[in-house]
Write an enzyme that holds these catalytic residues in place. Structure first.
Site, PDB file in Angstrom:
ATOM      1  N   GLY A   9       0.847  -1.192   0.000  1.00 29.87           N
ATOM      2  CA  GLY A   9       0.000   0.000   0.000  1.00 29.87           C
ATOM      3  C   GLY A   9       0.883   1.243   0.000  1.00 29.87           C
ATOM      4  O   GLY A   9       0.585   2.238   0.662  1.00 29.87           O
ATOM      5  N   GLY A  12      -0.420   5.114  -1.325  1.00 31.22           N
ATOM      6  CA  GLY A  12      -1.447   5.912  -0.657  1.00 31.22           C
ATOM      7  C   GLY A  12      -0.849   7.099   0.081  1.00 31.22           C
ATOM      8  O   GLY A  12       0.343   7.404  -0.049  1.00 31.22           O
ATOM      9  N   ASP A  35       2.037  -1.954  -4.383  1.00 26.60           N
ATOM     10  CA  ASP A  35       0.639  -1.506  -4.326  1.00 26.60           C
ATOM     11  C   ASP A  35      -0.114  -2.198  -5.452  1.00 26.60           C
ATOM     12  O   ASP A  35       0.505  -2.779  -6.339  1.00 26.60           O
ATOM     13  CB  ASP A  35       0.549   0.033  -4.468  1.00 26.60           C
ATOM     14  CG  ASP A  35      -0.685   0.598  -3.761  1.00 26.60           C
ATOM     15  OD1 ASP A  35      -1.801   0.138  -4.071  1.00 26.60           O
ATOM     16  OD2 ASP A  35      -0.539   1.488  -2.907  1.00 26.60           O
ATOM     17  N   ILE A  36      -1.421  -2.057  -5.417  1.00 22.67           N
ATOM     18  CA  ILE A  36      -2.250  -2.658  -6.473  1.00 22.67           C
ATOM     19  C   ILE A  36      -2.226  -1.802  -7.742  1.00 22.67           C
ATOM     20  O   ILE A  36      -2.635  -2.224  -8.802  1.00 22.67           O
ATOM     21  CB  ILE A  36      -3.684  -2.863  -5.927  1.00 22.67           C
ATOM     22  CG1 ILE A  36      -4.459  -3.850  -6.777  1.00 22.67           C
ATOM     23  CG2 ILE A  36      -4.436  -1.544  -5.742  1.00 22.67           C
ATOM     24  CD1 ILE A  36      -5.405  -4.701  -5.977  1.00 22.67           C
ATOM     25  N   ARG A  37      -1.718  -0.566  -7.605  1.00 22.46           N
ATOM     26  CA  ARG A  37      -1.591   0.331  -8.771  1.00 22.46           C
ATOM     27  C   ARG A  37      -0.280   1.100  -8.627  1.00 22.46           C
ATOM     28  O   ARG A  37       0.279   1.150  -7.517  1.00 22.46           O
ATOM     29  CB  ARG A  37      -2.757   1.337  -8.793  1.00 22.46           C
ATOM     30  CG  ARG A  37      -2.773   2.191  -7.556  1.00 22.46           C
ATOM     31  CD  ARG A  37      -3.951   3.130  -7.418  1.00 22.46           C
ATOM     32  NE  ARG A  37      -4.008   3.610  -6.026  1.00 22.46           N
ATOM     33  CZ  ARG A  37      -3.403   4.683  -5.569  1.00 22.46           C
ATOM     34  NH1 ARG A  37      -2.681   5.427  -6.365  1.00 22.46           N
ATOM     35  NH2 ARG A  37      -3.522   5.036  -4.301  1.00 22.46           N
ATOM     36  N   ASP A  53      -1.286  -7.375  -4.733  1.00 13.77           N
ATOM     37  CA  ASP A  53      -2.620  -7.326  -4.127  1.00 13.77           C
ATOM     38  C   ASP A  53      -2.474  -7.785  -2.676  1.00 13.77           C
ATOM     39  O   ASP A  53      -2.090  -8.935  -2.408  1.00 13.77           O
ATOM     40  CB  ASP A  53      -3.537  -8.272  -4.935  1.00 13.77           C
ATOM     41  CG  ASP A  53      -4.911  -8.430  -4.300  1.00 13.77           C
ATOM     42  OD1 ASP A  53      -5.149  -7.867  -3.226  1.00 13.77           O
ATOM     43  OD2 ASP A  53      -5.742  -9.145  -4.914  1.00 13.77           O
ATOM     44  N   TYR A 143     -15.210   0.479   9.214  1.00 12.60           N
ATOM     45  CA  TYR A 143     -13.755   0.667   9.309  1.00 12.60           C
ATOM     46  C   TYR A 143     -13.289   0.504  10.759  1.00 12.60           C
ATOM     47  O   TYR A 143     -12.309  -0.196  11.039  1.00 12.60           O
ATOM     48  CB  TYR A 143     -13.443   2.067   8.785  1.00 12.60           C
ATOM     49  CG  TYR A 143     -12.019   2.544   8.918  1.00 12.60           C
ATOM     50  CD1 TYR A 143     -10.988   1.927   8.232  1.00 12.60           C
ATOM     51  CD2 TYR A 143     -11.712   3.664   9.695  1.00 12.60           C
ATOM     52  CE1 TYR A 143      -9.682   2.401   8.324  1.00 12.60           C
ATOM     53  CE2 TYR A 143     -10.417   4.146   9.789  1.00 12.60           C
ATOM     54  CZ  TYR A 143      -9.401   3.509   9.097  1.00 12.60           C
ATOM     55  OH  TYR A 143      -8.122   3.982   9.190  1.00 12.60           O
TER      56      TYR A 143
HETATM   57  C1  AKB Z   1     -10.393   8.248   8.250  1.00 16.18           C
HETATM   58  O1  AKB Z   1     -10.885   9.392   8.333  1.00 16.18           O
HETATM   59  O2  AKB Z   1     -11.055   7.248   7.937  1.00 16.18           O
HETATM   60  C2  AKB Z   1      -8.937   8.055   8.601  1.00 16.18           C
HETATM   61  C3  AKB Z   1      -8.743   7.674  10.037  1.00 16.18           C
HETATM   62  C4  AKB Z   1      -9.027   8.634  11.100  1.00 16.18           C
HETATM   63  O3  AKB Z   1      -8.324   6.571  10.304  1.00 16.18           O
HETATM   64  N1  AKB Z   1      -8.201   9.241   8.321  1.00 16.18           N
END
Ligand code: AKB
Length: 313
Positions: A9, A12, A35-37, A53, A143
């Site tokens: 990654g 990014g 990275d994947i790209r 990947d 997340y």
């Molecule tokens: C997000 O906003 O998702 C990230 C984080 C706080 O982990 N920057």
């Protein structure tokens, strides 16, 4: 000291700057970006690169064996706002990539791992101000759930299999080299671009939404210093709270206005407001200071100055 490092990654927001910093420290040929790209011209031309990947165990294993990798930094992840739109894709990417590197370390194919967690591990029932290292968490975003689960797995692999995994809970990160993508704290980067280009910005979070934030130079220093720390001093193998500054949208706008007096901001909160409302306003990072001497260098004023100087070019 020579060592062989793989960054997954690498193209990014964090990966780009981390790759460059590690190449400066250990030599370009020692740091394999993947990275994947493909990434920016400066990243691609500064050392070895592999298309990879993060969810493909065999592909990562091949690169690890080929370059005799000792340390892996796993920076690939789907961030909070995008993850709400694609929950299963986020879960699969965020969890499978972590299991891939944890299992490589369990099989002694790599010696050390860095994996980033986030303030998203906290939830609406967490104490909002000066959030302690150990507290009620209950994340309410896809997340956040993936990061909280990841933390549990990191600690489990450390205790059960002796895997040397190290982690910090990044706040929102502010940088000028690479744009963030898909996060809730991204407004704090977009605002500088819009201030210079158009002298106005419509913020997707409302006034008073105070969140923990950090300038990228501090985040890179923290990442490299926890990886350099003597493992015996690291008492936390889930993830360390990490802090630098906290501000609401109107405060960053004010700091920009000090440099661009006719800058104006308006507010149109969207679905990201609920995500931001579930996160802490500020976190207590005293454990990171105690265990590996963490200390931030950038406050909001210094960050604004650096961002505007660099984006102006
Ligand atoms: C997000 O906003 O998702 C990230 C984080 C706080 O982990 N920057």
């Amino acid at each position: 000291m020579q060592k062989s490092i793989l960054i997954i990654g690498a193209c990014g927001q964090i990966g780009t700057e981390l790759t460059i910093a590690l190449r400066e420290k250990y030599g370009a040929e020692s740091v394999i970006a993947s990275d994947i790209r493909e990434g920016s011209e400066s990243l691609m031309s500064s050392g070895p690169f592999e298309l990879l990947d993060a969810t493909n165990y065999e592909a990562i294993e091949d690169v690890v064996m080929h370059y005799e990798i000792e340390e892996v930094y796993l920076m690939a992840a789907m961030l909070s706002a995008t993850a709400e739109k694609f929950p299963m894709r986020a879960w699969n990417l965020n969890m499978n990539s972590l299991f891939n590197v944890l299992n490589l370390a369990k099989e002694k194919k790599v010696a050390k791992i860095f994996w980033p967690s986030s303030i998203a591990v906290f939830g609406p029932n967490t104490p909002k101000d000066n959030t302690p290292q150990h507290t009620l968490m209950e994340p309410s975003t896809v997340y956040g759930i993936s990061k909280q689960s990841g933390e549990r797995w990191c600690e489990y692999y450390f205790k059960k299999f002796g895997v040397d995994v190290r982690s910090v809970r990044y706040p929102g990160l502010i940088s000028w080299k690479t744009l963030p993508g898909g996060g809730t704290t991204d407004y704090a980067v977009e605002i500088y671009h819009k201030a210079l280009e158009e002298k106005n910005y419509t913020c997707f979070l409302t006034k008073g939404t105070k969140l923990p934030m950090m300038f990228m130079d501090d985040a890179i220093r923290a990442t490299i210093s926890i990886m350099d720390a003597d493992g015996d001093t690291l008492k936390i193998r889930s993830s360390y709270n990490l802090a630098a500054m906290s501000f609401a949208p109107e405060e960053i706008a004010k700091s920009i206005k000090a440099h661009i007096p006719d800058f104006e901001m308006s507010y149109e909160p969207d679905f990201r407001q609920a995500i931001a409302d579930s996160w802490p306003s500020s976190v207590n990072d005293s454990k990171a200071t105690e265990d590996w001497d963490w200390k931030p260098e950038f406050n909001l004023e210094k960050t604004t100055k650096k961002m505007l100087e660099n984006l102006k070019g």
